[in-house]
Every structure is written in C-alpha cells, then in structure tokens.
Design a protein around this motif. Structure first.
Motif, PDB file in Angstrom:
ATOM      1  N   PRO A 102     -19.760  34.718 -15.978  1.00 48.85           N
ATOM      2  CA  PRO A 102     -20.124  33.987 -17.273  1.00 48.85           C
ATOM      3  C   PRO A 102     -18.822  33.761 -17.866  1.00 48.85           C
ATOM      4  O   PRO A 102     -19.197  33.304 -19.697  1.00 48.85           O
ATOM      5  N   GLU A 103     -17.556  33.584 -17.554  1.00 47.33           N
ATOM      6  CA  GLU A 103     -16.649  32.610 -17.480  1.00 47.33           C
ATOM      7  C   GLU A 103     -17.076  31.739 -17.816  1.00 47.33           C
ATOM      8  O   GLU A 103     -15.945  30.559 -18.265  1.00 47.33           O
ATOM      9  N   ALA A 142     -25.868  22.891 -22.867  1.00 43.23           N
ATOM     10  CA  ALA A 142     -25.868  22.788 -24.035  1.00 43.23           C
ATOM     11  C   ALA A 142     -26.918  23.157 -24.450  1.00 43.23           C
ATOM     12  O   ALA A 142     -27.510  23.849 -25.035  1.00 43.23           O
ATOM     13  N   LYS A 143     -28.254  22.211 -23.816  1.00 41.17           N
ATOM     14  CA  LYS A 143     -29.919  23.126 -23.730  1.00 41.17           C
ATOM     15  C   LYS A 143     -30.033  24.615 -23.785  1.00 41.17           C
ATOM     16  O   LYS A 143     -30.941  25.177 -24.240  1.00 41.17           O
ATOM     17  N   ILE A 144     -29.202  24.673 -22.522  1.00 43.82           N
ATOM     18  CA  ILE A 144     -29.955  26.562 -21.751  1.00 43.82           C
ATOM     19  C   ILE A 144     -29.409  26.928 -23.026  1.00 43.82           C
ATOM     20  O   ILE A 144     -29.719  28.476 -23.056  1.00 43.82           O
ATOM     21  N   GLN A 145     -28.436  26.840 -23.188  1.00 51.54           N
ATOM     22  CA  GLN A 145     -27.062  27.819 -24.705  1.00 51.54           C
ATOM     23  C   GLN A 145     -27.779  27.436 -26.118  1.00 51.54           C
ATOM     24  O   GLN A 145     -27.662  28.643 -26.269  1.00 51.54           O
ATOM     25  N   SER A 146     -28.429  26.788 -26.197  1.00 51.51           N
ATOM     26  CA  SER A 146     -28.985  26.535 -27.601  1.00 51.51           C
ATOM     27  C   SER A 146     -30.552  27.552 -27.476  1.00 51.51           C
ATOM     28  O   SER A 146     -30.561  28.194 -27.981  1.00 51.51           O
ATOM     29  N   PRO A 203     -21.687  31.055 -25.848  1.00 56.46           N
ATOM     30  CA  PRO A 203     -20.099  31.237 -25.223  1.00 56.46           C
ATOM     31  C   PRO A 203     -19.634  32.047 -26.512  1.00 56.46           C
ATOM     32  O   PRO A 203     -20.321  32.235 -27.032  1.00 56.46           O
ATOM     33  N   SER A 204     -18.770  32.327 -25.805  1.00 59.30           N
ATOM     34  CA  SER A 204     -18.069  33.078 -27.351  1.00 59.30           C
ATOM     35  C   SER A 204     -17.633  32.268 -28.446  1.00 59.30           C
ATOM     36  O   SER A 204     -17.996  31.539 -28.373  1.00 59.30           O
ATOM     37  N   GLU A 205     -17.546  33.392 -29.374  1.00 60.15           N
ATOM     38  CA  GLU A 205     -16.990  32.983 -30.986  1.00 60.15           C
ATOM     39  C   GLU A 205     -16.044  32.054 -31.125  1.00 60.15           C
ATOM     40  O   GLU A 205     -16.216  30.884 -31.355  1.00 60.15           O
ATOM     41  N   ALA A 206     -15.255  32.206 -30.602  1.00 59.69           N
ATOM     42  CA  ALA A 206     -14.131  31.008 -29.637  1.00 59.69           C
ATOM     43  C   ALA A 206     -14.115  30.395 -30.327  1.00 59.69           C
ATOM     44  O   ALA A 206     -13.935  28.765 -30.179  1.00 59.69           O
TER      45      ALA A 206
END
Length: 105
Positions: free
Chosen positions: A19-20, A73-77, A84-87
């Motif tokens: 996750p990091e 980027a594609k995977i996270q969308s 990722p974290s909000e920060a």
C-alpha cells in the motif's frame, strides 16, 4: 518488458501488495522493477549502481518509468480501493496545476 498489459498487471499486483507504493511513484517503480527482475534471473536490483539500472533498463528487462506511472494512474482511477491518500491526491493536483501553468508559458 514493453507490453502495457504486463506492466499494468505488475503495477496492480504491487499496489495491492504494498500500500505504501500508492503514494510514491519512485517506490512503486522500484517494486515493479524488482518483480520484473525476478523473471529475468538477476538476484537483486538494489545491488546494482543507479546508473547501471537507468542506462541498461532495457537490457535488464525493466519497464519504462513513464509506463509504470501511467499504469498507476489508470489503475487508481478505475480501482478506488487502490487510490492514494488524500494528502497525496492534493499534492498531485497541485503539481498538475503548476505544470499546466508552465506549459502555457
């Protein structure tokens, strides 16, 4: 390792397992390269000098950094559970704005 489908699968695997890496593209790249490297039979990328890795990434069977970043980027969308974290989201949005200003100049 130029196949986008293979790269995306490795990125997905790393994002799930570590996750990091969701907040840090450099760490993500290292972990993806280490997974790719195991298939190439080299024992440890960490023991190689940085310049060797950067200059010989094709010969080492490593993916291009930008391919890993775009896959992330594609995977996270598409997979909010790997976001990722909000920060990190705020920082990426800020950098995107700065880059857009830079490009317009």
């Amino acid at each position: 390792m130029n196949n986008p489908i293979t790269i995306e699968a490795r990125v997905m695997e790393v994002l799930k397992e570590f996750p990091e890496t969701r907040d840090d593209d450099m760490k993500l790249y290292l972990y993806v390269c280490e997974k790719a490297n195991k298939n190439e039979g080299i024992t440890s990328l960490r023991s190689l000098p940085f310049a060797v890795v950067m200059l010989c990434y094709k010969e080492l069977g490593l993916p291009h950094f930008e391919s890993v970043r775009r896959s992330r980027a594609k995977i996270q969308s598409e997979h909010k559970e790997l976001a990722p974290s909000e920060a990190c989201k705020k920082q990426r949005k800020k950098l995107e704005g700065l880059y857009r200003k830079y490009v317009k100049k």
